[in-house]
Design an enzyme around this catalytic site. Structure first.
Site, PDB file in Angstrom:
ATOM      1  N   PRO A 244       6.717  -9.022  -2.557  1.00  0.00           N
ATOM      2  CG  PRO A 244       6.272  -8.834  -4.846  1.00  0.00           C
ATOM      3  CD  PRO A 244       6.940  -9.722  -3.844  1.00  0.00           C
ATOM      4  CG  ASP A 418       3.647 -13.171  -3.562  1.00  0.00           C
ATOM      5  OD1 ASP A 418       4.107 -12.261  -4.269  1.00  0.00           O
ATOM      6  OD2 ASP A 418       4.239 -14.256  -3.362  1.00  0.00           O
ATOM      7  CG  HIS A 419       1.336  -6.905  -6.777  1.00  0.00           C
ATOM      8  ND1 HIS A 419       0.556  -7.355  -7.822  1.00  0.00           N
ATOM      9  CD2 HIS A 419       1.071  -5.576  -6.682  1.00  0.00           C
ATOM     10  CE1 HIS A 419      -0.143  -6.357  -8.334  1.00  0.00           C
ATOM     11  NE2 HIS A 419       0.147  -5.265  -7.657  1.00  0.00           N
ATOM     12  NE  ARG A 420       6.912 -13.168  -5.055  1.00  0.00           N
ATOM     13  CZ  ARG A 420       7.639 -14.002  -4.304  1.00  0.00           C
ATOM     14  NH1 ARG A 420       8.932 -14.166  -4.560  1.00  0.00           N
ATOM     15  NH2 ARG A 420       7.082 -14.648  -3.301  1.00  0.00           N
TER      16      ARG A 420
END
Length: 446
Positions: A244, A418-420
């Site tokens: 994401p 990387d939004h994780r």
């Protein structure tokens, strides 16, 4: 007993490669360390050396064969004192007597363990049982007819059939150059796809799931994907589908950076070093990652990997694709050392001479398209890294300077995160730290 030489894994991610060139021939005596072949991976051309001693009894996979799976037998070596002819024969039996251009099926890698480029469990080399059961025939001086005596079945290797299906080539229009008139990979690749496709029934083309879009009457050619292009396609697709992305953009005034670069280059001229803007930006990104360590991370399923140094992967465009050599510990190096290292890495990257450890790894990446006049773009993250910085062109723009409208040299930088692993607020802090360092460049030299 005969020694099987198998396609080596020249990098941790290598699944297949191209056997570019044999450096030995059948009958040659080799010792440990003898250069056997040049093998093309998805990133570079590397040398394959012997670790055993003996005589080359049989070369199974000829020069120029691509898509050779790791672990496939590529040659047979006779041990000292062993009869070469017997070694070649026994080796052929071990190798399942498959043609050189035929990928392994159940005799090599099982369909359950092989992975296709799209990540499915089906083996890309799975072929009809009739093709698997075909024995290798001795080459003859004259070419036999393409069709066999047992009906209208066309004699073609499984790999040739797969390539024909991918490119729309009608096998019935070809004359085989392989043993016994068998159609092999080279025959399909030398065919004219447009002409062959026109000769094929429309119904047959419609039933082929892998057939390309019909270009109609538009002049065209079918260009085969290189190993590098296949890997780029697979990895970028995986990145966009599974990571994401969040994008954060800042405008940065670079007048002070350009001024400092000019002053540094004047002092470094006697040493033959010339700094680029990108060298300074690599240093700035490395320093920013140290200031905001929450962005110097990688997502690892149920955990995060937090790095204590900044290894910056630098995107370099080469013929046929892209590669990202790494400046290790860029946060600890001087800009002159970074400039020297980047010049060396980029030069060897374009020659295909990088070693795997020089382009695999890294904690973050930087991609600069400013030299092409690109104002701003969003780069795709290179997993397992957590971020990549995309740099646009520096250009004169209206800008507020000391509370007054003026003109300044400004560039746009976009961070992909990387939004994780990285929250938007942490990404914003990194972008601010990067901006501050570029606009006040003496700080990154302290």
């Amino acid at each position: 007993m005969a020694i099987e030489l198998k396609m080596p894994a020249l990098s941790p991610t290598m699944e297949e490669g191209t056997l570019a060139k044999w450096m030995v021939k059948e009958g040659d005596v080799v010792t440990s360390g003898t250069l056997l072949a040049e093998i093309e991976t998805d990133k570079a051309t590397m040398e394959f050396e012997a670790i055993d001693e003996g005589t080359v009894a049989r070369i199974v996979v000829p020069d120029g064969t691509d898509a050779v799976k790791v672990g496939d037998v590529i040659a047979i070596l006779a041990e000292e004192g062993e009869d070469v002819a017997e070694a070649a024969a026994s080796g052929g039996a071990v190798a399942k007597a498959e043609p050189a251009d035929t990928p392994k099926t159940e005799g090599g890698h099982s369909a359950s363990s092989a992975q296709t480029d799209d990540g499915s469990g089906a083996s890309p080399s799975s072929t009809p049982s009739s093709a698997q059961a075909e024995p290798v025939e001795a080459p003859s001086a004259s070419q036999a007819p393409t069709r066999s005596n047992d009906g209208d079945r066309i004699k073609a290797s499984p790999l040739a059939r797969r390539i024909a299906a991918d490119t729309g080539v009608n096998l019935s229009t070809l004359t085989g150059s392989g043993p016994g008139g068998r159609i092999v990979k080279a025959d399909v690749e030398s065919a004219t796809p447009q002409t062959s496709a026109q000769a094929e029934p429309v119904e047959a083309r419609a039933q082929s799931k892998s057939a390309p879009v019909d270009p109609g009457e538009i002049p065209h050619e079918v260009q085969k994907l290189s190993n590098m292009r296949k890997t780029i396609a697979r990895r970028l697709t995986e990145a966009k589908q599974t990571v994401p992305h969040i994008y954060l953009t800042v405008d940065i005034r670079i007048d002070a950076l350009l001024k400092l670069r000019g002053e540094l280059n004047a002092g470094l001229e006697s040493r033959g070093i010339k700094l680029s803007v990108n060298d300074l930006l690599i240093k700035a990104l490395a320093q920013a990652l140290m200031i905001v360590p929450k962005c110097n991370v990688a997502f690892a399923g149920d955990s995060l990997i937090a790095y204590s140094r900044a290894d910056i992967s630098v995107a370099v465009s080469i013929e046929g694709g892209l590669i990202t050599p790494i400046v290790v510990g860029a946060n600890e190096k001087s800009v002159s050392a970074i400039a020297t290292e980047v010049k060396d890495l980029a030069g060897r990257a374009k020659e295909g001479k990088l070693q795997p450890h020089e382009y695999q790894g890294g904690t973050a990446s930087i991609s600069n398209m400013g030299m092409f006049g690109i104002k701003q773009f969003d780069a795709v993250i290179n997993p397992p890294q957590g971020m990549i910085m995309a740099i646009g062109a520096g250009e004169k723009r209206p800008y507020i300077v000391d509370d007054a409208l003026g003109v300044a040299t400004v560039m746009s930088a976009t961070g992909s995160f990387d939004h994780r692993a990285i929250d938007g607020a942490d990404g914003a802090q990194l972008m601010k730290a990067f901006k501050d360092l570029v606009e006040n460049p003496l700080g990154m030299l302290a």
